[in-house]
Design a protein around this motif. Structure first.
Motif, mmCIF file in Angstrom:
data_model
loop_
_atom_site.group_PDB
_atom_site.id
_atom_site.type_symbol
_atom_site.label_atom_id
_atom_site.label_comp_id
_atom_site.label_asym_id
_atom_site.label_seq_id
_atom_site.Cartn_x
_atom_site.Cartn_y
_atom_site.Cartn_z
ATOM 1 N N PHE A 1 -30.835 29.516 4.634
ATOM 2 C CA PHE A 1 -30.425 30.701 5.390
ATOM 3 C C PHE A 1 -31.186 30.808 6.700
ATOM 4 O O PHE A 1 -30.622 31.215 7.718
ATOM 5 N N ALA A 2 -32.478 30.473 6.703
ATOM 6 C CA ALA A 2 -33.226 30.474 7.961
ATOM 7 C C ALA A 2 -32.599 29.508 8.954
ATOM 8 O O ALA A 2 -32.505 29.790 10.150
ATOM 9 N N THR A 3 -32.145 28.360 8.455
ATOM 10 C CA THR A 3 -31.476 27.385 9.312
ATOM 11 C C THR A 3 -30.182 27.963 9.872
ATOM 12 O O THR A 3 -29.885 27.857 11.067
ATOM 13 N N TYR A 4 -29.401 28.587 9.000
ATOM 14 C CA TYR A 4 -28.116 29.150 9.410
ATOM 15 C C TYR A 4 -28.311 30.296 10.405
ATOM 16 O O TYR A 4 -27.619 30.375 11.427
ATOM 17 N N TRP A 5 -29.258 31.176 10.113
ATOM 18 C CA TRP A 5 -29.526 32.311 10.999
ATOM 19 C C TRP A 5 -29.905 31.815 12.391
ATOM 20 O O TRP A 5 -29.427 32.330 13.407
ATOM 21 N N ALA A 6 -30.791 30.811 12.450
ATOM 22 C CA ALA A 6 -31.216 30.282 13.742
ATOM 23 C C ALA A 6 -30.064 29.622 14.484
ATOM 24 O O ALA A 6 -30.070 29.567 15.711
ATOM 25 N N SER A 7 -29.057 29.128 13.750
ATOM 26 C CA SER A 7 -27.923 28.469 14.388
ATOM 27 C C SER A 7 -26.952 29.464 15.012
ATOM 28 O O SER A 7 -26.458 29.234 16.116
ATOM 29 N N ILE A 8 -26.679 30.557 14.325
ATOM 30 C CA ILE A 8 -25.663 31.475 14.857
ATOM 31 C C ILE A 8 -26.262 32.726 15.483
ATOM 32 O O ILE A 8 -25.552 33.512 16.102
ATOM 33 N N LYS A 9 -27.578 32.903 15.342
ATOM 34 C CA LYS A 9 -28.291 33.971 16.045
ATOM 35 C C LYS A 9 -29.537 33.376 16.701
ATOM 36 O O LYS A 9 -30.668 33.757 16.376
ATOM 37 N N PRO A 10 -29.354 32.433 17.607
ATOM 38 C CA PRO A 10 -30.500 31.691 18.159
ATOM 39 C C PRO A 10 -31.514 32.608 18.836
ATOM 40 O O PRO A 10 -31.168 33.449 19.649
ATOM 41 N N GLY A 11 -32.781 32.418 18.457
ATOM 42 C CA GLY A 11 -33.859 33.173 19.074
ATOM 43 C C GLY A 11 -34.030 34.579 18.556
ATOM 44 O O GLY A 11 -34.945 35.281 18.964
ATOM 45 N N VAL A 12 -33.161 35.038 17.650
ATOM 46 C CA VAL A 12 -33.216 36.414 17.146
ATOM 47 C C VAL A 12 -33.918 36.407 15.794
ATOM 48 O O VAL A 12 -33.523 35.678 14.879
ATOM 49 N N ASP B 1 -27.923 17.151 3.540
ATOM 50 C CA ASP B 1 -26.684 17.141 4.329
ATOM 51 C C ASP B 1 -26.265 18.554 4.711
ATOM 52 O O ASP B 1 -25.787 18.797 5.838
ATOM 53 N N LEU B 2 -26.434 19.485 3.786
ATOM 54 C CA LEU B 2 -26.067 20.867 4.076
ATOM 55 C C LEU B 2 -26.920 21.421 5.214
ATOM 56 O O LEU B 2 -26.411 22.061 6.138
ATOM 57 N N LEU B 3 -28.229 21.184 5.169
ATOM 58 C CA LEU B 3 -29.100 21.695 6.226
ATOM 59 C C LEU B 3 -28.735 21.089 7.574
ATOM 60 O O LEU B 3 -28.748 21.784 8.602
ATOM 61 N N LYS B 4 -28.408 19.816 7.591
ATOM 62 C CA LYS B 4 -27.991 19.202 8.850
ATOM 63 C C LYS B 4 -26.701 19.829 9.361
ATOM 64 O O LYS B 4 -26.546 20.090 10.558
ATOM 65 N N ASP B 5 -25.757 20.091 8.454
ATOM 66 C CA ASP B 5 -24.499 20.723 8.869
ATOM 67 C C ASP B 5 -24.740 22.132 9.388
ATOM 68 O O ASP B 5 -24.119 22.565 10.375
ATOM 69 N N LEU B 6 -25.623 22.878 8.723
ATOM 70 C CA LEU B 6 -25.929 24.233 9.186
ATOM 71 C C LEU B 6 -26.564 24.197 10.563
ATOM 72 O O LEU B 6 -26.330 25.083 11.396
ATOM 73 N N ARG B 7 -27.350 23.181 10.810
ATOM 74 C CA ARG B 7 -28.010 23.072 12.110
ATOM 75 C C ARG B 7 -27.025 22.686 13.204
ATOM 76 O O ARG B 7 -27.061 23.217 14.306
ATOM 77 N N VAL B 8 -26.124 21.740 12.923
ATOM 78 C CA VAL B 8 -25.287 21.140 13.963
ATOM 79 C C VAL B 8 -23.943 21.842 14.109
ATOM 80 O O VAL B 8 -23.469 22.083 15.226
ATOM 81 N N LEU B 9 -23.310 22.194 12.987
ATOM 82 C CA LEU B 9 -21.928 22.661 13.036
ATOM 83 C C LEU B 9 -21.800 24.165 13.243
ATOM 84 O O LEU B 9 -20.856 24.619 13.893
ATOM 85 N N ALA B 10 -22.720 24.935 12.683
ATOM 86 C CA ALA B 10 -22.641 26.396 12.822
ATOM 87 C C ALA B 10 -23.158 26.810 14.193
ATOM 88 O O ALA B 10 -24.220 26.370 14.626
ATOM 89 N N THR B 11 -22.400 27.653 14.897
ATOM 90 C CA THR B 11 -22.780 28.137 16.226
ATOM 91 C C THR B 11 -22.470 29.629 16.307
ATOM 92 O O THR B 11 -21.752 30.172 15.465
ATOM 93 N N PRO B 12 -22.988 30.321 17.323
ATOM 94 C CA PRO B 12 -22.650 31.741 17.461
ATOM 95 C C PRO B 12 -21.149 32.004 17.542
ATOM 96 O O PRO B 12 -20.670 33.040 17.085
ATOM 97 N N ASP B 13 -20.397 31.063 18.117
ATOM 98 C CA ASP B 13 -18.951 31.256 18.246
ATOM 99 C C ASP B 13 -18.187 30.770 17.026
ATOM 100 O O ASP B 13 -17.020 31.115 16.850
ATOM 101 N N ASP B 14 -18.798 29.939 16.206
ATOM 102 C CA ASP B 14 -18.123 29.371 15.044
ATOM 103 C C ASP B 14 -19.077 29.406 13.857
ATOM 104 O O ASP B 14 -19.795 28.445 13.590
ATOM 105 N N PRO B 15 -19.098 30.523 13.111
ATOM 106 C CA PRO B 15 -20.075 30.674 12.024
ATOM 107 C C PRO B 15 -19.757 29.856 10.779
ATOM 108 O O PRO B 15 -20.528 29.882 9.832
ATOM 109 N N ARG B 16 -18.634 29.162 10.753
ATOM 110 C CA ARG B 16 -18.293 28.223 9.690
ATOM 111 C C ARG B 16 -18.375 28.835 8.289
ATOM 112 O O ARG B 16 -19.317 28.592 7.521
ATOM 113 N N PRO B 17 -17.376 29.622 7.891
ATOM 114 C CA PRO B 17 -17.400 30.218 6.550
ATOM 115 C C PRO B 17 -17.422 29.187 5.430
ATOM 116 O O PRO B 17 -17.880 29.481 4.323
ATOM 117 N N ASP B 18 -16.931 27.955 5.696
ATOM 118 C CA ASP B 18 -16.998 26.933 4.660
ATOM 119 C C ASP B 18 -18.444 26.564 4.342
ATOM 120 O O ASP B 18 -18.795 26.284 3.189
#
Length: 870
Positions: A124-135, A204-221
């Motif tokens: 979750f820390a990885t995901y949060w940093a990906s779609i809420k960078p710096g927050v 693999d999941l952590l890498k995907d959360l880092r690379v694929l999830a973005t503020p514009d595309d939170p990737r529900p999958d």
């Protein structure tokens, strides 16, 4: 009447269904099959508005936790033990759910059951940093702080014996993920295996959360894969608790045409099959149907219990109708005893019958009876029976006129606090507070100072008209709206001034709180504007027509408004503002945003011109220079004698398109005050930065009071990044800029602060580069963009790493995306190394070779400064 009166609405059939669902779910959890409850973990209570579904949801939760009074008709807590509960209330939204915030709510409340969820917390820390960078995570409550500390403790435990002595562990949980993928990534495979129950695909999941999830595309999958880690954490501890997740006001998700919020909950309920979901809303869930929608998990085989008939296995779907007469009588009997109303059995039965089992009706009838008793009058059948409309009118008859006006203001505003309500009606605070203590309104779950009114009662008051006693005509509602907007305008101005003070003082906690206060003040104004065609005060600049429109432009954030404003409007101006907000919503596809702004351009209101400007910005953001220029030309032709804002923006667009000669040769700018700004930008791109740096510094010093707040922050970030490259900057300046950008939620300024940190060698370079790259890349193509290229070039040049430069050159050469002005320093340095990127059309003033020479000299000065400082 006490606020908890509806806790005593019996709903015995619903309590029986809940108890049976708990027992059945516990039995499935205890079975040998690990996924025995998959698709069989959703209990639904649905029915029309006003039937007390929210009260039912709250009461079931308190019953499960053993918090109902001993005299309660349901008796002691259910026989099946509930280990933990979670409540997700969708009432305050407009149909949209932010995935990170929903997961945060879920995980924070689960902290009451156990503090550590290691696999989930790192992900979750990885995901949060990906779609809420710096927050950073919120820290306002003890639950917030416990969650943050748990995440930091888990990460620290993973790497505790591998960290260098001088390593400065981050103070913000949002930085944890950056460290995992920065200098510590090489240690990941060994260290992460310390986490109990880590699944095989975790890396693999952590890498995907880092690379694929973005503020514009939170990737529900990815969210679905991530929440499954909660079950992994439970399995690792050999636990199978019964956890109940209450989801209330589900109908709010119907407001979102794309139904992304429903998709998210569908994925979460499917993945968290060991948790029982109790959903309350106006309509039955459609998850078991295959037609009409595209949910990821749907169909009768997937959700077999959502189609079973009444009287069969639990959990299933239940239609919540009116209360039974027995339940209604029980409510009235309890209220009569509690408040000394002296209602006899006959009158109780007649009230119950007249109510039709509507809980709101019963609540209002009890309030009328209390009013009679307080005035030493007998409670008659005529006083406490009739239609809901007549009951509201009856209750109003017993309410003083000043409190009646307050209640109508609540109906107009949707929600309010006592101070604002008193100011609008012109009465003292006590009258407002007395009105807000009545059963017609309820305190907000999230903020006890705010009061809301049930939709059924609100509609009755809004539609009652002037024929009832003390009723309001349309002009009365408009006058009240006008007065309310006057007071909200004052509050808005005070909030904005407090925000400016916080910016001047660099008080970053205050920046965040005052920005939020300003957004909430604006949301109140929007609810008024969307409800009635009220008169609106004049703006500071006449071109905006009214202050509500102007506030869109001069407020601290546009994106931050989406969560606070209504979803629909009865007025033209309200509808136009909602169109504008849709056009600025980066979570929507670009085509939808463009369509909203194009529709807005045809609206006969001043906000149409604001929308047209932002349509030009949208085109420029996609490097569609000719379309953007054509849009500015239309705006200029519409107001040829107006101030030169559009002309200046057209010139900026030409510079962004590298059409320098057109701006340089334009005679109309020869004596204009904007000329230094244009000349500074052109010269900077040509490797002559002095003039732009001096102008920016001067403008920032004097501009906090006169500039648009968003523009001031954007300019400050850009100036710092340029300063860091050309002349150097201090660590304190970088930290201050980062904190200010985070507090205001300004993504571009945050990226510039991170870039400046890399350029001066301050902080974790790998973390900053990771954050920049994730937010700076193009949202659809995922290709490298300007700030990332500049940061990577600087690091490669500092280390004299030719291979890194060649990799950058190769990646950029393969990209079909247009390169922005940010690339110019990069292009010049690569060119000097024989790495020539594909040509970008440009109207250089003088030979391009001279531009390259100047930028290479600037790079050399930067490298020498860094090496000397080291």
């Amino acid at each position: 009447m006490a606020r908890d009166e509806l806790l005593y609405t019996n709903r015995n059939s619903e309590s029986g269904a809940f108890a049976a669902a708990l027992a059945a779910h516990r039995s499935r959890l205890d079975s040998d099959a690990s996924h025995a409850s998959q698709g069989q973990n959703v209990l639904v209570f649905h029915g029309m508005g006003g039937l007390g579904k929210t009260a039912l949801s709250q009461r079931l939760l308190e019953w499960a936790e053993g918090r109902l009074p001993a005299i309660e008709g349901w008796g002691p807590r259910p026989e099946t033990h509930v280990d933990a509960t979670v409540r997700i209330d969708l009432k305050g939204g407009d149909g949209k759910i932010h995935p990170a915030e929903l997961l945060y709510t879920l995980r924070r409340q689960l902290g009451a059951y156990r503090s550590s969820w290691p696999c989930f917390d790192i992900a979750f820390a990885t995901y949060w940093a990906s779609i809420k960078p710096g927050v950073d995570f919120p820290v306002g409550t003890e639950e917030d702080r416990d969650f943050k500390n748990a995440v930091l403790a888990t990460a620290g435990a993973v790497f505790e014996d591998s960290l260098p002595k001088e390593f400065d562990w981050p103070s913000t949980a949002a930085q944890v993920a950056g460290l995992l993928f920065g200098s510590l990534w090489s240690l990941f495979d060994r260290r992460i295996r310390r986490l109990p129950g880590v699944p095989d695909d975790y890396e693999d999941l952590l890498k995907d959360l880092r690379v694929l999830a973005t503020p514009d595309d939170p990737r529900p999958d990815l969210v679905e894969r991530m929440v499954g880690l909660l079950l992994s954490d439970l399995a690792a501890a050999d636990e199978s608790p019964l956890i109940v997740v209450f989801v209330d006001t589900f109908e709010k998700l119907d407001l979102d045409a794309r139904r992304e919020g429903e998709e998210l909950l569908n994925r979460i309920a499917w993945s968290l099959h060991s948790m029982l979901f109790v959903v309350t809303g106006r309509s039955a869930l459609r998850w078991a149907r295959l037609d009409g929608h595209t949910l990821p998990h749907r169909g009768g085989k997937v959700w077999p219990l959502l189609t079973v008939p009444p009287g069969s296995i639990e959990p299933r779907q239940h239609s919540v109708g009116s209360l039974t007469e027995t339940d209604s009588c029980a409510v009235l009997e309890h209220a009569s005893r509690r408040h000394g109303l002296g209602l006899d059995d006959t009158l109780i039965r007649r009230i119950a019958h007249s109510s039709g089992g509507n809980p709101k009706y019963l609540e209002i009838a009890i309030e009328v009876a209390i009013t009679y008793v307080r005035n030493d009058e007998a409670v008659t059948e005529a006083a406490v029976t009739g239609s809901l409309e007549s009951m509201v009118a009856m209750l109003f008859d017993g309410i003083p006129a000043d409190e009646q006006r307050v209640l109508r203001i609540v109906a107009l505003l949707g929600s309010t606090d006592a101070k604002l309500a008193a100011a609008v009606v012109g009465y003292d605070h006590g009258a407002a507070q007395r009105a807000l203590d009545r059963s017609l309104v309820s305190p907000s779950e999230s903020d006890s100072t705010q009061f809301t009114m049930h939709d059924s009662v609100r509609e009755i008051l809004l539609d009652a008209g002037y024929s009832v006693a003390n009723g309001w005509a349309d002009d009365d509602w408009i006058s009240a709206g006008t007065r309310a907007l006057e007071h909200v305008h004052i509050r808005w101005q005070q909030s904005i001034e407090a925000y400016r003070d916080a910016v001047r003082d660099e008080d970053y906690s205050a920046i965040a709180s005052t920005a939020d206060r300003a957004l909430r003040d604006y949301a109140i104004a929007m609810r008024i504007v969307c409800a009635v065609p009220a008169g609106i005060g004049a703006p500071k600049f006449a071109v905006y027509g009214d202050w509500v429109t102007e506030a869109l432009v001069f407020g601290p954030s546009i994106a931050g408004l989406s969560a606070h404003v209504p979803a629909r409007s009865r007025t033209d101006l309200g509808a136009a503002i909602l169109l504008f907000l849709a056009g600025k919503d980066i979570t929507l596809p670009r085509e939808e945003r463009e369509a909203s702004l194009q529709r807005l351009a045809g609206v006969p209101l001043p906000i149409a011109r604001v929308g047209s400007r932002h349509l030009a910005y949208l085109y420029a953001g996609g490097s569609e220079w000719d379309r953007s220029l054509a849009q500015w030309d239309r705006l200029i032709s519409e107001r040829p004698n107006a101030p030169k804002f559009s002309q200046r923006q057209r010139a900026y667009t030409l510079i962004s398109a590298r059409r320098y000669r057109q701006v340089h040769d334009e005679p109309s700018w020869s004596d204009d005050e904007i000329r230094p700004r244009l000349r500074g930008r052109i010269r900077y791109d040509h490797g002559k930065p002095k003039e732009l740096l001096e102008w920016s510094a001067s403008r920032l010093t004097s501009g906090v009071d006169s500039m648009n707040l968003k523009d001031h922050l954007e300019l400050a970030g850009a100036h710092l990044a340029r300063q860091a490259l050309i002349r150097g900057a201090s660590a304190g300046e970088v930290d201050a800029m980062r904190l200010r950008a985070e507090a205001a939620g300004h993504e571009a300024a945050l990226q510039d602060a991170l870039l400046a940190g890399i350029l001066i060698g301050h902080g974790s370079t790998s973390t900053a580069l990771d954050l920049i790259e994730r937010t700076d890349r193009d949202r659809s193509a995922r290709r490298i963009a300007g700030r990332t290229a500049l940061a990577r070039t600087a690091l490669a040049y500092l280390d004299d790493d030719q291979a890194a430069m060649e990799n950058l050159w190769r990646e950029a050469s393969e990209s079909a995306e247009p390169r922005t002005r940010l690339w110019i320093p990069v292009e010049c340095l690569l060119h000097s190394r024989g790495l020539v990127l594909p040509d970008v059309p440009a109207e250089w003033i003088g030979p391009y070779e001279d531009v390259v020479t100047r930028w290479v000299a600037l790079w050399e000065n930067w490298r020498l400064r860094r090496l000397t400082e080291t």
